[in-house]
Write a protein that holds these residues in place. Structure first.
Motif, mmCIF file in Angstrom:
data_model
loop_
_atom_site.group_PDB
_atom_site.id
_atom_site.type_symbol
_atom_site.label_atom_id
_atom_site.label_comp_id
_atom_site.label_asym_id
_atom_site.label_seq_id
_atom_site.Cartn_x
_atom_site.Cartn_y
_atom_site.Cartn_z
ATOM 1 N N GLN A 166 -19.199 46.476 22.710
ATOM 2 C CA GLN A 166 -18.449 47.043 21.591
ATOM 3 C C GLN A 166 -17.869 48.400 21.957
ATOM 4 O O GLN A 166 -16.707 48.688 21.676
ATOM 5 N N VAL A 167 -18.661 49.261 22.586
ATOM 6 C CA VAL A 167 -18.182 50.589 22.974
ATOM 7 C C VAL A 167 -17.042 50.460 23.981
ATOM 8 O O VAL A 167 -16.025 51.163 23.878
ATOM 9 N N ASP A 168 -17.172 49.574 24.949
ATOM 10 C CA ASP A 168 -16.114 49.369 25.935
ATOM 11 C C ASP A 168 -14.816 48.943 25.242
ATOM 12 O O ASP A 168 -13.732 49.445 25.557
ATOM 13 N N ARG A 169 -14.926 48.048 24.286
ATOM 14 C CA ARG A 169 -13.753 47.578 23.533
ATOM 15 C C ARG A 169 -13.133 48.717 22.721
ATOM 16 O O ARG A 169 -11.912 48.893 22.698
ATOM 17 N N ILE A 170 -13.966 49.545 22.083
ATOM 18 C CA ILE A 170 -13.476 50.676 21.287
ATOM 19 C C ILE A 170 -12.750 51.680 22.174
ATOM 20 O O ILE A 170 -11.692 52.201 21.814
ATOM 21 N N CYS A 171 -13.311 51.951 23.338
ATOM 22 C CA CYS A 171 -12.668 52.884 24.264
ATOM 23 C C CYS A 171 -11.312 52.366 24.714
ATOM 24 O O CYS A 171 -10.328 53.111 24.724
ATOM 25 N N ASP A 172 -11.257 51.091 25.078
ATOM 26 C CA ASP A 172 -9.994 50.500 25.527
ATOM 27 C C ASP A 172 -8.940 50.481 24.427
ATOM 28 O O ASP A 172 -7.758 50.702 24.692
ATOM 29 N N ARG A 173 -9.348 50.216 23.210
ATOM 30 C CA ARG A 173 -8.392 50.056 22.115
ATOM 31 C C ARG A 173 -7.981 51.367 21.458
ATOM 32 O O ARG A 173 -6.853 51.490 20.974
ATOM 33 N N LEU A 174 -8.900 52.341 21.392
ATOM 34 C CA LEU A 174 -8.635 53.495 20.543
ATOM 35 C C LEU A 174 -8.885 54.853 21.203
ATOM 36 O O LEU A 174 -8.067 55.750 21.093
ATOM 37 N N LEU A 175 -10.006 55.032 21.868
ATOM 38 C CA LEU A 175 -10.408 56.367 22.291
ATOM 39 C C LEU A 175 -9.742 56.849 23.571
ATOM 40 O O LEU A 175 -9.613 58.050 23.784
ATOM 41 N N ALA A 176 -9.340 55.946 24.444
ATOM 42 C CA ALA A 176 -8.733 56.333 25.716
ATOM 43 C C ALA A 176 -7.383 55.662 25.895
ATOM 44 O O ALA A 176 -7.207 54.502 25.542
ATOM 45 N N ASN A 177 -6.449 56.410 26.432
ATOM 46 C CA ASN A 177 -5.175 55.838 26.857
ATOM 47 C C ASN A 177 -5.397 55.406 28.304
ATOM 48 O O ASN A 177 -5.298 56.209 29.225
ATOM 49 N N VAL A 178 -5.720 54.140 28.501
ATOM 50 C CA VAL A 178 -6.185 53.677 29.805
ATOM 51 C C VAL A 178 -5.127 53.769 30.905
ATOM 52 O O VAL A 178 -5.461 53.693 32.082
ATOM 53 N N SER A 179 -3.878 53.973 30.565
ATOM 54 C CA SER A 179 -2.865 54.171 31.600
ATOM 55 C C SER A 179 -2.949 55.579 32.184
ATOM 56 O O SER A 179 -2.534 55.803 33.315
ATOM 57 N N MET A 180 -3.502 56.534 31.416
ATOM 58 C CA MET A 180 -3.591 57.924 31.862
ATOM 59 C C MET A 180 -5.018 58.456 31.948
ATOM 60 O O MET A 180 -5.252 59.481 32.585
ATOM 61 N N GLU A 181 -5.951 57.800 31.290
ATOM 62 C CA GLU A 181 -7.304 58.340 31.171
ATOM 63 C C GLU A 181 -8.348 57.334 31.662
ATOM 64 O O GLU A 181 -8.120 56.135 31.660
#
Length: 87
Positions: free
Chosen positions: A58-73
């Motif tokens: 769940q945390v991994d999904r939340i980070c990918d969707r909302l907390l981190a801009n995975v293209s830059m962070e």
């Protein structure tokens, strides 16, 4: 219940002007032995997941969707049962 501690930072290849400004200010203040500065975001979530694997997913999904801009962070996190002693 589980507690997640999440750290989000820019990828090393991304320019971070705020961290560079802090680094320059530290040098001006005499702290010239600071090699690099990295800024980021910190989050704590308390989850009512059924087990640590479900909480981690769940945390991994939340980070990918909302907390981190995975293209830059990038992000990393820990998930521990609530009440467990943490360092």
């Amino acid at each position: 219940m589980y507690k997640a501690k999440i750290f989000v930072n820019y990828k090393p290849s991304v320019l971070d002007p705020q961290a560079q400004a802090i680094h320059k200010a530290l040098v001006r203040l005499g702290d010239d032995n600071v090699a690099t500065v990295m800024m980021g975001k910190y989050f704590e979530l308390t989850l009512t997941a059924t087990d640590v694997d479900a909480a981690t997913a769940q945390v991994d999904r939340i980070c990918d969707r909302l907390l981190a801009n995975v293209s830059m962070e990038t992000y990393h996190f820990t998930v521990t049962p609530v009440g467990e002693a943490t360092v």
